[in-house]
Design a protein around this motif. Structure first.
Motif, mmCIF file in Angstrom:
data_model
loop_
_atom_site.group_PDB
_atom_site.id
_atom_site.type_symbol
_atom_site.label_atom_id
_atom_site.label_comp_id
_atom_site.label_asym_id
_atom_site.label_seq_id
_atom_site.Cartn_x
_atom_site.Cartn_y
_atom_site.Cartn_z
ATOM 1 N N ALA A 169 21.801 -16.195 -63.252
ATOM 2 C CA ALA A 169 20.538 -15.510 -62.941
ATOM 3 C C ALA A 169 19.357 -16.332 -63.456
ATOM 4 N N CYS A 170 18.184 -15.979 -62.944
ATOM 5 C CA CYS A 170 16.933 -16.616 -63.385
ATOM 6 C C CYS A 170 16.267 -15.726 -64.423
ATOM 7 N N HIS A 171 15.850 -16.307 -65.540
ATOM 8 C CA HIS A 171 15.278 -15.506 -66.627
ATOM 9 C C HIS A 171 13.946 -14.865 -66.240
ATOM 10 N N VAL A 172 13.234 -15.435 -65.266
ATOM 11 C CA VAL A 172 11.948 -14.853 -64.853
ATOM 12 C C VAL A 172 12.198 -13.628 -63.975
ATOM 13 N N HIS A 173 13.034 -13.797 -62.972
ATOM 14 C CA HIS A 173 13.243 -12.711 -62.002
ATOM 15 C C HIS A 173 14.039 -11.538 -62.548
ATOM 16 N N HIS A 196 11.135 -11.183 -54.547
ATOM 17 C CA HIS A 196 12.026 -12.327 -54.297
ATOM 18 C C HIS A 196 13.470 -11.861 -54.511
ATOM 19 N N PRO A 197 14.420 -12.337 -53.704
ATOM 20 C CA PRO A 197 15.800 -11.849 -53.836
ATOM 21 C C PRO A 197 16.511 -12.256 -55.127
ATOM 22 N N GLU A 198 15.859 -13.046 -55.976
ATOM 23 C CA GLU A 198 16.445 -13.321 -57.295
ATOM 24 C C GLU A 198 16.232 -12.151 -58.257
ATOM 25 N N CYS A 199 15.423 -11.140 -57.831
ATOM 26 C CA CYS A 199 15.219 -9.958 -58.688
ATOM 27 C C CYS A 199 16.470 -9.085 -58.670
ATOM 28 N N LYS A 200 16.605 -8.250 -59.711
ATOM 29 C CA LYS A 200 17.739 -7.326 -59.780
ATOM 30 C C LYS A 200 17.685 -6.331 -58.618
ATOM 31 N N PHE A 228 -1.016 -5.462 -52.740
ATOM 32 C CA PHE A 228 0.385 -5.903 -52.826
ATOM 33 C C PHE A 228 0.799 -6.013 -54.294
ATOM 34 N N ILE A 229 1.999 -5.539 -54.579
ATOM 35 C CA ILE A 229 2.591 -5.736 -55.909
ATOM 36 C C ILE A 229 3.637 -6.837 -55.714
ATOM 37 N N VAL A 230 3.482 -7.911 -56.464
ATOM 38 C CA VAL A 230 4.282 -9.110 -56.177
ATOM 39 C C VAL A 230 5.327 -9.359 -57.273
ATOM 40 N N ALA A 231 6.599 -9.154 -56.929
ATOM 41 C CA ALA A 231 7.681 -9.338 -57.901
ATOM 42 C C ALA A 231 8.347 -10.699 -57.691
ATOM 43 N N THR A 232 7.636 -11.709 -58.122
ATOM 44 C CA THR A 232 8.193 -13.060 -58.213
ATOM 45 C C THR A 232 7.285 -13.821 -59.182
ATOM 46 N N ALA A 260 4.382 -13.495 -71.223
ATOM 47 C CA ALA A 260 4.025 -13.862 -69.840
ATOM 48 C C ALA A 260 5.325 -14.200 -69.123
ATOM 49 N N CYS A 261 6.286 -13.254 -69.160
ATOM 50 C CA CYS A 261 7.632 -13.565 -68.659
ATOM 51 C C CYS A 261 7.694 -13.691 -67.140
ATOM 52 N N ASN A 262 6.617 -13.289 -66.444
ATOM 53 C CA ASN A 262 6.649 -13.507 -64.997
ATOM 54 C C ASN A 262 6.095 -14.886 -64.628
ATOM 55 N N GLU A 263 5.928 -15.737 -65.650
ATOM 56 C CA GLU A 263 5.589 -17.144 -65.393
ATOM 57 C C GLU A 263 6.810 -17.977 -65.751
ATOM 58 N N CYS A 264 7.143 -18.931 -64.896
ATOM 59 C CA CYS A 264 8.275 -19.818 -65.189
ATOM 60 C C CYS A 264 7.751 -20.931 -66.106
#
Ligand code: 13P
Ligand code: SF4
Length: 312
Positions: A169-173, A196-200, A228-232, A260-264
């Motif tokens: 998994a990706c730690h951001v998503h 993004h499909p990397e989200c749970k 828009f609410i953007v989950a990526t 700032a965990c939604n930043e890679c």
């Protein structure tokens, strides 16, 4: 124009170099790039450029993929430490062992992998083409899908397959908070949730649109909605806001609102200073072992060919 940007432009011309950037990099990197795109578009762009030098402002696996596609070009990255937690969740030796335990399975790997993983893969996919590439195989094809369990689960659900998934998994998503997105929806009832499909799957269940960064951008541009609410990763908001200045984009919050965990953090290692230095010094350079590259190119080329046939 800022002196650094002028100096980068000058070096680019002198060296016949191009700068490619992913949507997750800082806005100032995206603004100076010759091309900004998602993982698939970056690979497609690399395949057709006639530049001598390519600077990949993204993460390490994107540099490797570029080098494998363009073995005779110099591929530079501004920071060699720009890795990827998802690629790291799939060590090549362990993945190769998993593959050899299932010799009757076709191996499909997400592009967010090392070259060594791609070398034991039959076909690479990105989030733009994963669904169509999986669907290009017969319904009863036995498939290993790695390394992202969230993307794999999502593709299993939309294609009605039962692919064997690697547990990465990706730690951001993985960090987006269902509760906070639900709360945001209460205050912005007409906002579309883009994920993004990397989200749970619990986050994807709230989404109006699930897709790659390029697909989410397109959805925002084409939608009549204003919010828009953007989950990526939040870097994509730069291009969304640029393309749709009259619309409002709200980054989906992570579970821990103090980070700032939604930043890679890897993508954010690309800075203008490092970009200048890497073009000037022609280092760090991405090199891929020839034997690994000769195997990996087959799975990458297969993805590019299928994508071209599908018009992606
Ligand atoms: P894209 O396929 O949308 O470019 O996604 C890349 C990525 O790293 C997502 O975390
Ligand atoms: Fe890797 Fe996640 Fe960063 Fe994408 S956002 S590059 S998957 S760590």
């Amino acid at each position: 124009m800022n002196e650094l940007i002028k100096a980068i432009d000058k070096l680019k011309k002198e060296k016949n170099a191009v700068i490619l950037a992913h949507y997750y990099t800082e806005g100032e990197i995206q603004d100076i790039a010759d091309f900004v795109g998602d993982s698939l578009a970056l690979a497609q762009w690399a395949a057709k450029t006639d530049a001598d030098v390519i600077v990949m402002c993204g993460v390490h696996f994107m540099g490797e993929t570029t080098k494998i596609i363009c073995p005779n070009k110099k591929v530079l990255v501004p920071d060699m430490n720009a890795g990827c937690s998802l690629a790291d969740s799939c060590p090549a030796d362990k993945f190769a062992a998993f593959v050899s335990e299932h010799p009757d399975h076709t191996v499909i790997s997400y592009v967010n992998t090392t070259a060594a993983v791609k070398a034991v893969t039959d076909v690479v996919v990105t989030s733009t083409n994963a669904r169509q590439i999986v669907e290009s195989f017969p319904a009863d094809e036995k498939i290993i899908f790695g390394p992202d369990r969230n993307l794999g689960n999502y593709i299993n659900s939309v294609t009605n397959r039962n692919m064997l998934l690697w547990d990465g998994a990706c730690h951001v998503h993985e960090q987006f908070s269902v509760e906070k997105i639900v709360e945001l929806k209460k205050n912005h009832p007409s906002a579309l949730v883009l994920a993004h499909p990397e989200c749970k799957n619990t986050v994807l269940a709230l989404a109006d649109v699930v897709g790659s960064t390029a697909a989410l951008l397109k959805a925002a541009i084409n939608s009549d909605q204003k919010e828009f609410i953007v989950a990526t990763e939040s870097g994509i908001l730069h291009e969304m806001q640029k393309q749709c200045p009259e619309k409002t984009f709200i980054p989906a919050p992570p579970n821990d609102s103090t980070c700032a965990c939604n930043e890679c953090s890897f993508m954010r290692l690309n800075t203008l200073e490092k970009l200048y230095n890497c073009l000037n010094d022609e280092t760090p350079e991405i090199l891929v072992d020839k034997e690994v590259a000769d195997k990996a190119i087959k799975s990458i080329k297969r993805m590019l060919d299928i994508s071209a046939q599908l018009g992606l």
